[in-house]
Scaffold this active site. Structure first.
Site, PDB file in Angstrom:
ATOM      1  NE  ARG A  37      -4.194  -1.855   1.040  1.00  0.00           N
ATOM      2  CZ  ARG A  37      -4.712  -1.998  -0.174  1.00  0.00           C
ATOM      3  NH1 ARG A  37      -4.453  -1.127  -1.119  1.00  0.00           N
ATOM      4  NH2 ARG A  37      -5.498  -3.003  -0.452  1.00  0.00           N
ATOM      5  CG  HIS A  67       6.764  -5.427  -7.665  1.00  0.00           C
ATOM      6  ND1 HIS A  67       5.999  -4.284  -7.700  1.00  0.00           N
ATOM      7  CD2 HIS A  67       6.292  -6.217  -8.653  1.00  0.00           C
ATOM      8  CE1 HIS A  67       5.102  -4.394  -8.670  1.00  0.00           C
ATOM      9  NE2 HIS A  67       5.250  -5.553  -9.272  1.00  0.00           N
ATOM     10  CE1 TYR A  70       1.695  -5.210  -7.720  1.00  0.00           C
ATOM     11  CE2 TYR A  70       0.233  -5.808  -5.916  1.00  0.00           C
ATOM     12  CZ  TYR A  70       1.130  -6.169  -6.898  1.00  0.00           C
ATOM     13  OH  TYR A  70       1.457  -7.481  -7.051  1.00  0.00           O
ATOM     14  CG  HIS A 107       2.628  -2.389 -11.805  1.00  0.00           C
ATOM     15  ND1 HIS A 107       1.495  -2.841 -11.171  1.00  0.00           N
ATOM     16  CD2 HIS A 107       3.493  -3.442 -11.818  1.00  0.00           C
ATOM     17  CE1 HIS A 107       1.662  -4.112 -10.820  1.00  0.00           C
ATOM     18  NE2 HIS A 107       2.863  -4.487 -11.193  1.00  0.00           N
ATOM     19  CD  GLU A 142       4.815  -6.465 -13.654  1.00  0.00           C
ATOM     20  OE1 GLU A 142       5.254  -5.917 -12.612  1.00  0.00           O
ATOM     21  OE2 GLU A 142       4.064  -7.455 -13.639  1.00  0.00           O
ATOM     22  CG  ASP A 176       3.059 -10.549 -15.155  1.00  0.00           C
ATOM     23  OD1 ASP A 176       2.328 -11.469 -15.579  1.00  0.00           O
ATOM     24  OD2 ASP A 176       3.077 -10.193 -13.963  1.00  0.00           O
ATOM     25  CG  HIS A 179       0.683  -8.383 -16.231  1.00  0.00           C
ATOM     26  ND1 HIS A 179       1.469  -7.502 -15.519  1.00  0.00           N
ATOM     27  CD2 HIS A 179      -0.128  -8.974 -15.323  1.00  0.00           C
ATOM     28  CE1 HIS A 179       1.150  -7.566 -14.235  1.00  0.00           C
ATOM     29  NE2 HIS A 179       0.189  -8.448 -14.089  1.00  0.00           N
ATOM     30  CG  HIS A 211       6.720 -10.622 -12.812  1.00  0.00           C
ATOM     31  ND1 HIS A 211       6.123  -9.394 -12.656  1.00  0.00           N
ATOM     32  CD2 HIS A 211       7.774 -10.651 -11.968  1.00  0.00           C
ATOM     33  CE1 HIS A 211       6.817  -8.695 -11.756  1.00  0.00           C
ATOM     34  NE2 HIS A 211       7.826  -9.431 -11.340  1.00  0.00           N
ATOM     35  CG  ASP A 224      -3.133  -7.930 -13.585  1.00  0.00           C
ATOM     36  OD1 ASP A 224      -2.650  -9.041 -13.276  1.00  0.00           O
ATOM     37  OD2 ASP A 224      -2.649  -6.856 -13.190  1.00  0.00           O
ATOM     38  CG  HIS A 226      -1.145 -12.899 -11.317  1.00  0.00           C
ATOM     39  ND1 HIS A 226       0.054 -12.541 -10.762  1.00  0.00           N
ATOM     40  CD2 HIS A 226      -1.461 -11.889 -12.164  1.00  0.00           C
ATOM     41  CE1 HIS A 226       0.447 -11.376 -11.247  1.00  0.00           C
ATOM     42  NE2 HIS A 226      -0.477 -10.951 -12.087  1.00  0.00           N
ATOM     43  CD  GLU A 256       4.577 -10.901 -10.049  1.00  0.00           C
ATOM     44  OE1 GLU A 256       4.054 -10.959 -11.180  1.00  0.00           O
ATOM     45  OE2 GLU A 256       4.939  -9.856  -9.512  1.00  0.00           O
TER      46      GLU A 256
HETATM   47 ZN    ZN Z   1      -0.577  -8.851 -12.331  1.00  0.00          ZN
HETATM   48 FE    FE Z   2       3.896  -9.155 -12.442  1.00  0.00          FE
HETATM   49 FE    FE Z   3       3.885  -6.307 -10.905  1.00  0.00          FE
END
Ligand code: ZN
Ligand code: FE
Ligand code: FE
Length: 278
Positions: A37, A67, A70, A107, A142, A176, A179, A211, A224, A226, A256
């Site tokens: 977060r 990473h 987000y 991202h 990414e 990814d 993705h 990824h 998106d 996974h 992931e």
């Molecule tokens: Zn994702």
């Molecule tokens: Fe990813």
């Molecule tokens: Fe990611």
């Protein structure tokens, strides 16, 4: 040797992640630089990062992949959101120098309705203000699923960001699999074609990490979500081709997938069993 790992929690420290990776048969891993977060990051204990570096060297780890949160969105029209992105990435890259020579993935962001071009310009501006000639970390963009107003759902958008960054020799791309598949690149039936397109638009020399995730949805769905390896619409056969492909097989792979540690251990052993020796 295949370089494979999964996402681990940084909460117990850096050396603890290295040990955890070894426990599940991994020889690299990914971690969030801070709470996803995006709260304040814990101060780094140089002793802890030094012990991880020793462990990684001893066990021939692949590059470690940090990473970004987000919530980081340098493409946002909101000034405060862009400021947060700037402060976070600047601080993260300083911290990454405690683990020199590794990778930092983010991202690219969302333009929230103002069009990709405006967002792309802002992302490049931020990178131009943050990247330094002396940094040892490679910053990765990414590939995204193209959900909503997400930037980075096409190789062309990533190319445009790279073109806008002066120090783009400090940059690369993390592909990814969930993705790109959700974005409409058919890595199941036309992996060679997708990689040729990546090479033509971005350049395969930029590709630094994978990824490795299955997808809950059909190709081109822009969702998106996974899925565990072999349980989604990409499937184990396609992953076997991906991990053994001559242009991908030497890259580090990071899972992931929706798993606990035990599930990750099983996926790592499954993928290793599909990896050809030469
Ligand atoms: Zn994702
Ligand atoms: Fe990813
Ligand atoms: Fe990611």
């Amino acid at each position: 040797m295949m370089k494979i790992g999964c996402h681990l929690s940084v909460s117990k420290g850096y050396y603890a992640m290295g040990k955890e990776a070894l426990d599940i048969g991994a020889n690299t891993f990914q971690f969030f630089t801070r709470n996803p977060r995006g709260s304040k990051a814990k101060e780094i204990n140089p002793d802890d990062t030094r012990k991880l570096q020793e462990l990684a060297k001893e066990h021939s780890f692949g590059p470690l992949l940090a990473h970004a949160p987000y919530t980081l969105n340098p493409g946002s029209p909101e000034g405060r959101t862009r400021e947060f992105a700037f402060e976070t990435m600047e601080d993260d890259l300083k911290r990454m120098e405690f683990l020199p020579g590794n990778l930092y993935n983010f991202h690219p962001g969302s333009h929230v309705g103002r069009g990709a071009e405006a967002g792309i310009a802002q992302i490049a501006d931020m990178l131009n203000a943050i990247l330094t000639p002396g940094q040892t970390t490679t910053v990765l963009l990414e590939t995204m699923a193209g959900k909503g107003t997400e930037i980075g759902g096409t190789f062309e958008e990533l190319r445009m960001i790279l073109d806008g960054v002066a120090l783009n020799d400090k940059m690369g791309v993390c592909l990814d699999t969930c993705h790109v598949f959700d974005a409409g690149y058919d890595i199941v039936n036309n992996l060679d074609g997708v990689l040729e397109e990546f090479d033509r638009v971005i350049g395969l020399d930029r590709l630094r990490a994978i990824h490795i995730n299955d997808s809950k949805n059909p190709g081109g769905s822009h969702k998106d979500r996974h899925e565990k390896i072999g349980e989604g619409s990409i499937g184990l056969e396609a992953f076997t081709r991906i991990i053994n492909h001559p242009v991908l097989r030497e890259l580090p792979f990071y899972l992931e997938t929706p798993n606990d540690l035990e599930g990750y251990a099983q996926e790592i052993s499954l993928l290793k069993s599909q990896y050809h020796d030469s």
